[in-house]
Design a protein around this motif. Structure first.
Motif, PDB file in Angstrom:
ATOM      1  N   LEU A 178      65.142  27.106  24.607  1.00 15.66           N
ATOM      2  CA  LEU A 178      65.202  26.901  23.262  1.00 15.66           C
ATOM      3  C   LEU A 178      63.708  25.679  22.965  1.00 15.66           C
ATOM      4  N   ALA A 179      62.805  26.343  22.271  1.00 18.21           N
ATOM      5  CA  ALA A 179      61.430  25.615  22.490  1.00 18.21           C
ATOM      6  C   ALA A 179      61.050  25.528  23.713  1.00 18.21           C
ATOM      7  N   GLY A 180      61.139  26.383  24.569  1.00 20.63           N
ATOM      8  CA  GLY A 180      60.597  26.245  25.931  1.00 20.63           C
ATOM      9  C   GLY A 180      61.464  25.133  26.869  1.00 20.63           C
TER      10      GLY A 180
ATOM     11  N   ALA B 119      68.236  32.478  20.348  1.00 13.93           N
ATOM     12  CA  ALA B 119      68.337  32.108  21.691  1.00 13.93           C
ATOM     13  C   ALA B 119      69.888  32.244  22.450  1.00 13.93           C
ATOM     14  N   SER B 120      70.809  32.253  21.442  1.00 17.60           N
ATOM     15  CA  SER B 120      72.146  32.642  21.901  1.00 17.60           C
ATOM     16  C   SER B 120      72.208  34.049  22.191  1.00 17.60           C
TER      17      SER B 120
END
Length: 611
Positions: A160-162, A189-190
């Motif tokens: 998430l966000a890298g 992301a999940s």
């Protein structure tokens, strides 16, 4: 409940003495009885030998699986190889042609055997159908595929966000974040783990179906449902009935949630269906974080207690009911808390309870943090542990050390989770002030957003998707399409963006991969749990089912122990009728939430219903 289960010779002698024949047929009777005793002795000898070997192989398999779930090192296949070998050895034994033939031969003499012997022989054949050595290559390939799928699922690096995040991190965002864009990023992301699981899942379907078909089952879903003594059609009819009974209440909750969440996220146009990323759970199965009951800050109280207190308190709860303390090995061998940030390996964060050797070695795999969700989960998982401990007794043969049915195991765990969250109990633990005034309707709403919202997901989406996947051979280019059709139909939920077949959202659910074609267990468990709770509250405690305190009540403990003690040697339907006075029905669950209906109808006045 009578705690004596007769086996072998003693049973035969008692049966033969129960109704003596007239003097004239003494010789015939003696011959017949001697023959019956001889058959039973042969069967018992086979069962004793089988059980001893099975228990040893089962233990080695469980130890290997435990290592694979608690220490996942990227690029290191040591545990995976060990697990595969242990599972192959267990499969080769349970599915051996010789064992299948012997069990079938003895079952042809069913009338000569004791009921407990018949149940064990049937259990042997049921286990054989999952590992028949009539198709050894298929079984071997399935075990290899399952091990690889588990590694891919639990070894996945969620980002998430890298940055790498855990599933706990994602869950916390979905529970607390008000920024819809951040919620969407977490939800997306999940689901990233899904595509990489597609090839493996399609392969597993083929292998699972071929495995059980060799012993006469139509498909893997049919095989799993047969453990209840039901056809797949009967199981799906039961799921449909449960959904139907709860739909009026679910419809009110769905309407309420759409409007309340739109308000919360500042969306003027209330959508007809719930966008999946609006809900506080990755699959929309639990909406309870939507509601905070004022006057109760359980998370705050638990944070001060720390993670170890949660597990130890759950144990104290069971001990107060008259159960034994947990063996010391439970604490030394379990994996109960999150890994430290600097750990160079991963673990499966999905809570589970393990009966390692079908004897005294019981463990739990959790990632306990001091919050209300894990507080409930610890009570739930220890429900499984105490079930294991209860039916590990001399009256229950190794092969029948399981729940009365699979749903009973979940029902006991969920029942204790529910009991642990009720206000009088929380007050006794001083987690809340007993004089605190709380809104009872809000409390009931929070519970409904947990228990009721789960039913359409479990009995509808999950069960129907897996039914179609295994029994109808759902085409590979329709897997995601079918998932979202069912989510819309049963949950009234839609994806936040286009979810084509380049995704595989059902595979993001653990059970689709490694606990397949049995998610209806959970739906049935909720129905059973409310039947049990209704009986305990009204007939034992004489308390309002919404405000009970089981703590310290030995009569409640005895009621539960009588259900758990015989394990799978009990007939689950008779057990339910005998203990609660009724057949399986959602009546108690509907009745529990009835006071909520008036409130919801009032809240939803003038609102548009879309289900």
């Amino acid at each position: 409940m009578k705690k004596i289960i007769l086996t072998g010779l003693s049973a035969a002698v008692l049966f033969s003495c129960a109704s003596p024949k007239p003097e004239t047929s003494t010789t015939d009777t003696t011959t017949e009885t001697t023959a019956q005793v001889s058959v039973q002795q042969d069967v018992q000898s086979f069962l004793d030998s089988y059980s001893k070997t099975f228990q040893g192989l089962y233990t080695r398999s469980a130890e290997a699986e435990w290592a694979s779930n608690t220490k996942i090192v990227e690029g290191d296949s040591t545990n995976a190889v060990a697990t595969r070998k242990a599972n192959e050895a267990l499969a080769a034994f349970t599915g051996s042609v010789e064992n299948i033939e012997k069990a079938r031969k003895f079952l042809n003499q069913k009338s000569e055997l004791t009921p407990i012997q018949v149940k064990q022989l049937e259990a042997i054949l049921y286990a054989a159908a999952n590992n028949p050595q009539t198709v050894p290559d298929v079984v071997k390939a399935r075990i290899k595929a399952e091990t690889e799928q588990t590694e891919k699922l639990y070894g996945f690096d969620y980002r998430l966000a890298g940055k790498s995040v855990t599933t706990n991190d994602i869950d916390n965002i979905l529970k607390t974040e008000n920024d819809v864009k951040k919620r969407l990023a977490a939800w997306n992301a999940s689901k990233e783990v899904g595509p990489g699981l597609k090839t493996g899942l399609l392969n597993l379907r083929d292998l699972r179906n071929k495995t059980v078909q060799s012993l006469g089952y139509d498909d893997y879903f049919t095989y799993q449902a047969s453990d209840y003594g039901m056809t797949r059609e009967e199981m799906m009819a039961m799921m449909e009935q449960i959904n139907k009974e709860l739909m009026p209440l679910y419809r009110e909750l769905h309407t309420y949630a759409r409007y309340e969440l739109a308000k919360k996220y500042g969306v003027k146009q209330v959508p007809d269906y719930l966008p999946a990323h609006w809900l506080p759970n990755r699959w929309g199965q639990d909406w309870s974080p939507m509601v905070e009951v004022k006057g109760i800050d359980l998370d705050g109280a638990l944070k001060a207690k720390g993670d170890k207190w949660l597990v130890e308190q759950a144990e104290r709860f069971y001990v107060s009911l008259g159960f034994d303390e947990l063996p010391e090995s439970f604490y030394t061998k379990s994996s109960l808390y999150p890994l430290p940030p600097n750990a160079n390996y991963k673990k499966n964060n999905h809570a589970s309870a393990w009966h390692m050797d079908l004897d005294k070695d019981v463990r739990s795999l959790m990632s306990v943090e001091p919050n209300s969700e894990w507080y409930e989960t610890t009570h739930h998982e220890l429900g499984h542990i105490y079930y294991y401990m209860s039916y590990t007794n001399p009256d229950v043969p190794v092969l029948l050390r399981g729940g009365a049915n699979r749903a009973y195991h979940e029902a006991i765990g969920s029942l204790m989770g529910l009991a642990a969250m009720q206000k009088p109990f929380l007050a006794e633990l001083q987690l809340i002030d007993k004089n605190t005034k709380t809104d009872e309707v809000q409390t009931l709403l929070k519970e409904a957003l947990s228990y009721v919202t789960f039913i359409p997901f479990a009995s509808g989406v999950m069960s129907e998707w897996e039914h179609d996947f295994y029994a109808k051979n759902l085409p590979a280019d329709q897997l995601n399409k079918r998932w979202w059709e069912l989510a819309k139909k049963y949950q009234g939920m839609v994806p936040p963006n286009e979810r084509g077949e380049n995704y595989l959202d059902p595979a993001t659910k653990t059970h689709i991969n490694d606990d397949a074609a049995q998610y209806y267990d959970y739906a049935l468990s909720y129905v059973i749990l409310f039947q049990l709770h209704d009986h305990i509250a009204k007939n034992i405690l004489k308390q309002d089912p919404h405000a009970t305190n089981y703590y310290g009540n030995k009569e409640v403990g005895k009621f539960l122990n009588d259900i758990m003690y015989p394990g799978a040697s009990a007939d689950w339907r008779k057990m339910l009728k005998e203990k609660t006075g009724e057949e399986l029905s959602a009546r108690a669950m509907v009745a529990y939430f009835q006071p909520l209906m008036d409130y919801l109808k009032q809240q939803n006045k003038g609102r548009k219903y879309t289900l």
